[in-house]
Design an enzyme around this catalytic site. Structure first.
Site, PDB file in Angstrom:
ATOM      1  N   SER A 115      -2.697  -0.311  33.365  1.00 17.28           N
ATOM      2  CA  SER A 115      -1.608  -0.917  34.139  1.00 17.28           C
ATOM      3  C   SER A 115      -1.607  -0.598  35.623  1.00 17.28           C
ATOM      4  CB  SER A 115      -0.256  -0.518  33.539  1.00 17.28           C
ATOM      5  OG  SER A 115       0.033  -1.323  32.417  1.00 17.28           O
ATOM      6  N   LYS A 118      -1.672  -3.374  38.187  1.00 17.58           N
ATOM      7  CA  LYS A 118      -0.488  -4.049  38.740  1.00 17.58           C
ATOM      8  C   LYS A 118      -0.331  -3.792  40.232  1.00 17.58           C
ATOM      9  CE  LYS A 118       2.259  -4.246  34.470  1.00 17.58           C
ATOM     10  NZ  LYS A 118       1.391  -3.538  33.505  1.00 17.58           N
ATOM     11  N   SER A 313       6.574  -1.328  34.601  1.00 18.94           N
ATOM     12  CA  SER A 313       5.273  -1.780  34.103  1.00 18.94           C
ATOM     13  C   SER A 313       5.441  -3.043  33.258  1.00 18.94           C
ATOM     14  CB  SER A 313       4.571  -0.686  33.293  1.00 18.94           C
ATOM     15  OG  SER A 313       3.179  -0.911  33.249  1.00 18.94           O
TER      16      SER A 313
END
Length: 481
Positions: A115, A118, A313
């Site tokens: 993640s 991102k 997230s």
């Protein structure tokens, strides 16, 4: 190693929401609607104003002594060798003000980012669309009398009513009121859902088999409400209590949103079907001409959605934002088109796009690749003042022991030194763990860091996360000279 970009002293004045003055004071992250005056302040009815931000990170001092590479190496080498990190660890640490790389291990090699990808999504959408851009959801008259078409523009935060998951989101209730007024109170006989803005698969082929139904991913469609959550109120309460963003998601977000809209209009729910909107048309005489607009609502600004994506997230928000990058760069609004567009924007920004190979925007895919040094370069660019709109990525970065995905971390005896000193994005897949962000040292020096491992033991995830946190906590406690 690659020569790194030199960041300048104006960093401390451009980290918008808290890196203020010459001493960096990072404040509690949260909604940033007020950045655009009244137009950006879309509070829900009855919602109270937020209290003044509370400082939760120590001030940094640009005049503080800079750690030396030898000092950082002596500190980190034993920690990076921790067996719970696995056999392949990629690390980059840099001084933010001077730009000097202080530590690197496999820093320029691409690896699975999870993640922390991102951060790339955030920077590219802010560059491509701008912080104030809003995504429209429109309703137009259908081809036949009595038909209305709701056209998804890609707003993942759209809500049904006041029970919204995302504070301040646009609502179908408002859209239904506009349509009812435009139709003079006539109830539509059919609701058509047009989600054709997006193309390609709804799930990225590189996702693990359990992601579509595991609560953290879902079908990526151009029309959805509350990030496809089945019960947004319950999901919001769970997130606030635990920092866990998992939730039960609907299988067909576009049709689910269409059925909710039909109920608000009083139209038959069984009439809802997928289709395409007629082309734009002028106003007709009597009944609205096919394609004429009956109502429109606009999303929160992109800057707010970036905040949600990073702090919690949020995977579906990430995929939606990436498709906005694709649309801005005239690419198909698909996984492939978004990846191509994000790569193009990285290159436009002067970042090493050759150290990035993304197949999705959320980091759920195991086929994604990023380097640790790209992440520290990206963090530096967002803070060096040359592109001030990119500094919005810092507003949502979780604070260790305080917010977002770091809410419950940095609580063990070997990591508590990082609580309130580390602000970072995390990433986790089975066997993959990552963290990237900012840390203030004991002397008050601001560092950027990224640690990624993609061969961690699958049976010790908590120990691996603690080993990552221990690295950042050690940087917070060191002078390293």
């Amino acid at each position: 190693m690659r020569r790194r970009r030199r960041t300048v002293l104006v960093l401390a004045t451009v980290l918008l929401l808290g890196l203020a003055g010459l001493g960096v004071v990072v404040v509690r992250p949260g909604p940033v609607a007020g950045w655009f005056g009244d137009a950006g302040d879309a509070r829900q009815a009855g919602e109270t104003s937020e209290p003044a931000p509370v400082a939760v990170l120590a001030e940094s001092d640009p005049n503080a002594a800079q750690p030396t590479p030898d000092g950082v190496r002596e500190l980190l080498d034993p920690l990076v060798a921790d067996a719970t990190l696995g056999s392949r660890v990629h690390v980059s640490v840099a001084d933010v003000l001077s730009g000097q790389e202080l530590y690197g291990k496999g820093a320029d090699e691409e690896t699975v980012p999870a993640s922390v990808a991102k951060l790339v999504t955030a920077v590219t959408v802010l560059a491509a669309r701008g912080p104030a851009y809003r995504i429209p959801t429109r309703v137009v008259a259908g081809e036949n009398p009595g038909e209305v078409v709701i056209v998804g523009g890609g707003d993942p935060t759209l809500a049904v009513d006041e029970a919204a998951f995302y504070p301040g989101a646009a609502r179908l209730t408002d859209l239904a009121e506009q349509v009812t007024q435009a139709l003079g109170g006539t109830v539509p006989t059919k609701v058509i859902v047009d989600a054709t803005l997006y193309s390609g698969p709804k799930y990225e082929p590189g996702w693990d088999d359990d992601i579509p139904t595991g609560g953290y991913g879902g079908a990526v469609t151009a029309l959805m409400t509350d990030g496809a959550r089945r019960d947004p109120v319950a999901a919001r309460k769970a997130l606030a209590a635990t920092g866990n963003g998992g939730a039960d998601r609907v299988a067909d977000p576009d049709l689910t949103a269409g059925r909710s809209f039909a109920r608000l209009l009083g139209a038959p729910v069984e009439s809802v079907q997928r289709g395409r909107a007629p082309g734009p048309a002028g106003s007709g005489v009597g009944a609205p001409a096919p394609g004429s607009e009956l109502g429109v609502v606009e999303s929160l600004p992109v800057i707010r959605m970036v905040d949600f994506m990073i702090k919690d997230s949020d995977n579906l928000v990430a995929e939606a934002l990436a498709r906005q990058v694709a649309l801005a760069r005239e690419q198909p609004a698909s996984f492939v088109g978004a990846a191509t567009a994000m790569d193009d924007v990285l290159a436009e920004l002067g970042l090493p796009a050759d150290e990035a190979s993304l197949t999705d925007a959320s980091g759920l895919s195991r086929t994604n690749r990023l380097s640790a040094s790209l992440l520290t370069d990206l963090i530096a660019l967002a803070g060096n003042g040359s592109r001030p709109e990119l500094a919005a990525i810092f507003a949502g970065l979780p604070v260790a022991g305080w917010s977002g995905t770091l809410l419950t971390r940095y609580a063990s005896p070997v990591t508590t030194g990082g609580a309130g000193m580390v602000r970072a994005k995390t990433g986790t897949l089975t066997g993959v763990h990552a963290i990237a962000g900012l840390v203030t040292t004991a002397d008050g020096r601001l560092l950027s860091f990224a640690v990624l491992t993609d061969r961690a033991p699958a049976d010790t995830p908590e120990q691996t996360r603690q080993a990552l946190d221990r690295i950042a906590a050690a940087l917070a406690g060191c002078g390293c000279r």
